[in-house]
Design a protein around this motif. Structure first.
Motif, PDB file in Angstrom:
ATOM      1  N   THR A 169      15.610  58.095 122.296  1.00 14.53           N
ATOM      2  CA  THR A 169      14.688  59.151 121.871  1.00 14.53           C
ATOM      3  C   THR A 169      13.987  59.713 123.103  1.00 14.53           C
ATOM      4  N   ASP A 170      13.000  60.568 122.871  1.00 15.54           N
ATOM      5  CA  ASP A 170      12.196  61.081 123.982  1.00 15.54           C
ATOM      6  C   ASP A 170      11.348  59.982 124.601  1.00 15.54           C
ATOM      7  N   LEU A 171      11.191  58.867 123.882  1.00 13.35           N
ATOM      8  CA  LEU A 171      10.373  57.767 124.368  1.00 13.35           C
ATOM      9  C   LEU A 171      11.211  56.639 124.977  1.00 13.35           C
ATOM     10  N   VAL A 172      12.331  56.325 124.327  1.00 15.22           N
ATOM     11  CA  VAL A 172      13.169  55.206 124.764  1.00 15.22           C
ATOM     12  C   VAL A 172      14.525  55.714 125.232  1.00 15.22           C
ATOM     13  N   LYS A 173      14.907  55.328 126.446  1.00 13.82           N
ATOM     14  CA  LYS A 173      16.198  55.740 126.989  1.00 13.82           C
ATOM     15  C   LYS A 173      17.317  54.822 126.506  1.00 13.82           C
ATOM     16  N   SER A 174      17.109  53.504 126.605  1.00 14.30           N
ATOM     17  CA  SER A 174      18.165  52.563 126.232  1.00 14.30           C
ATOM     18  C   SER A 174      17.594  51.180 125.960  1.00 14.30           C
ATOM     19  N   VAL A 175      18.391  50.359 125.232  1.00 15.48           N
ATOM     20  CA  VAL A 175      18.069  48.946 125.029  1.00 15.48           C
ATOM     21  C   VAL A 175      19.361  48.167 125.309  1.00 15.48           C
ATOM     22  N   GLU A 176      19.419  47.575 126.475  1.00 12.00           N
ATOM     23  CA  GLU A 176      20.645  46.900 126.916  1.00 12.00           C
ATOM     24  C   GLU A 176      20.586  45.398 126.636  1.00 12.00           C
ATOM     25  N   VAL A 177      21.712  44.867 126.196  1.00 12.55           N
ATOM     26  CA  VAL A 177      21.859  43.415 126.061  1.00 12.55           C
ATOM     27  C   VAL A 177      22.722  42.936 127.225  1.00 12.55           C
ATOM     28  N   ASN A 178      22.137  42.153 128.104  1.00 14.92           N
ATOM     29  CA  ASN A 178      22.869  41.610 129.248  1.00 14.92           C
ATOM     30  C   ASN A 178      23.247  40.159 128.975  1.00 14.92           C
ATOM     31  N   LEU A 179      24.467  39.798 129.334  1.00 15.55           N
ATOM     32  CA  LEU A 179      25.029  38.480 129.056  1.00 15.55           C
ATOM     33  C   LEU A 179      25.121  37.663 130.338  1.00 15.55           C
ATOM     34  N   TYR A 180      24.808  36.365 130.233  1.00 13.40           N
ATOM     35  CA  TYR A 180      24.898  35.473 131.395  1.00 13.40           C
ATOM     36  C   TYR A 180      25.854  34.318 131.086  1.00 13.40           C
ATOM     37  N   GLY A 181      26.435  33.769 132.129  1.00 12.57           N
ATOM     38  CA  GLY A 181      27.314  32.620 131.956  1.00 12.57           C
ATOM     39  C   GLY A 181      26.530  31.365 131.621  1.00 12.57           C
ATOM     40  N   LYS A 182      27.151  30.444 130.911  1.00 12.73           N
ATOM     41  CA  LYS A 182      26.456  29.229 130.476  1.00 12.73           C
ATOM     42  C   LYS A 182      26.019  28.355 131.638  1.00 12.73           C
ATOM     43  N   ASP A 183      26.620  28.529 132.785  1.00  8.70           N
ATOM     44  CA  ASP A 183      26.248  27.731 133.957  1.00  8.70           C
ATOM     45  C   ASP A 183      25.495  28.554 135.001  1.00  8.70           C
ATOM     46  N   GLU A 184      25.152  29.794 134.633  1.00 11.67           N
ATOM     47  CA  GLU A 184      24.565  30.713 135.604  1.00 11.67           C
ATOM     48  C   GLU A 184      23.078  30.488 135.819  1.00 11.67           C
ATOM     49  N   HIS A 185      22.333  30.292 134.722  1.00 15.73           N
ATOM     50  CA  HIS A 185      20.877  30.101 134.801  1.00 15.73           C
ATOM     51  C   HIS A 185      20.501  28.879 133.960  1.00 15.73           C
TER      52      HIS A 185
END
Length: 243
Positions: A169-185
């Motif tokens: 919208t004019d207020l929100v550009k995007s909502v991203e879901v980022n994925l991480y590896g099970k051993d990454e963090h």
């Protein structure tokens, strides 16, 4: 009513009551039948006069309410100056350049609107919670072994994670879901960071592309939970809080 606003309104009220009283200067009889009639007459105020009084109080309330709202946004508008300006206008309305006043107000309200949007930042960025909840539903359905299915655009029996810019919208550009590896963090206690859901606002409205980020964790006990990420730029700008 605020005393300063009363300075503006009460003279109007007294003027109206005074004109009514002046119109009825009959001295009532002490024991005569006419005394009741005169009393009734004094108790009656013309509709126009009552409207004038009501308008005065309505104006006072609107001014007081408006100043309180602006005060919440950090605007310091002195009431006595507002009252003085209204009184000056009522005394000599032709002396006021309304076109110039409207131009000034339009510029001011445009700035005030931006401030109001920033003040209610969390209200306008609530979409992040919806996407976060849909990821939770996806994880509950697919478990740790299928956690990587929970990305933008994923659909299931009980969930739908929208595309990053699907509901922009004019207020929100995007909502991203980022994925991480099970051993990454993996933290010291064994909790694993699997996701981050990042909402980015539209800089045309907010002047900067502020972000709101929540990280999704899974622990060895099989529990899944979310935590606000202090790397969210809205946090540093004091526009949002941990919740």
């Amino acid at each position: 009513m605020n005393n300063k606003l009363g300075v503006m309104i009460f003279p109007l009220c007294f003027a109206v009551f005074g004109s009514v009283a002046a119109a009825d200067n009959t001295v009532p009889e002490v024991n005569g039948a006419s005394s009741e009639a005169v009393s009734d007459s004094k108790g009656k105020i013309a509709l126009e006069d009552r409207v004038a009084i009501a308008l005065g109080y309505d104006l006072a309330y609107a001014i007081n309410s408006g100043l309180e709202e602006m005060s919440k946004l950090g605007e310091n508008i002195p009431k006595d100056r507002v009252v003085q300006a209204v009184n000056d206008y009522l005394a000599n309305p032709d002396a006021i350049d309304m076109a110039e006043a409207e131009k000034i107000l339009n510029t001011y309200y445009a700035t005030l609107q931006k401030k109001e949007i920033l003040y209610n930042f969390s209200q306008y960025t609530g979409q992040v919670h919806h996407v976060r909840d849909e990821v939770s539903k996806c994880f509950a359905q697919n478990g740790i072994d299928g956690y990587d299915k929970c990305v933008n655009g994923s659909k299931g029996d009980d969930y739908y994670i929208p595309e990053a810019e699907e509901f922009s919208t004019d207020l929100v550009k995007s909502v991203e879901v980022n994925l991480y590896g099970k051993d990454e963090h993996v933290s010291a206690n064994g909790d694993v960071k699997l996701y981050s859901v990042k909402l980015t606002v539209d800089e045309k409205t907010f002047e900067q592309p502020y972000t709101v980020i929540y990280d999704g964790f899974w622990n060895p006990s099989g529990e899944f939970y979310w935590r606000f990420d202090e790397k969210s730029t809205c946090y540093a700008a004091n526009l949002c809080r941990k919740n």
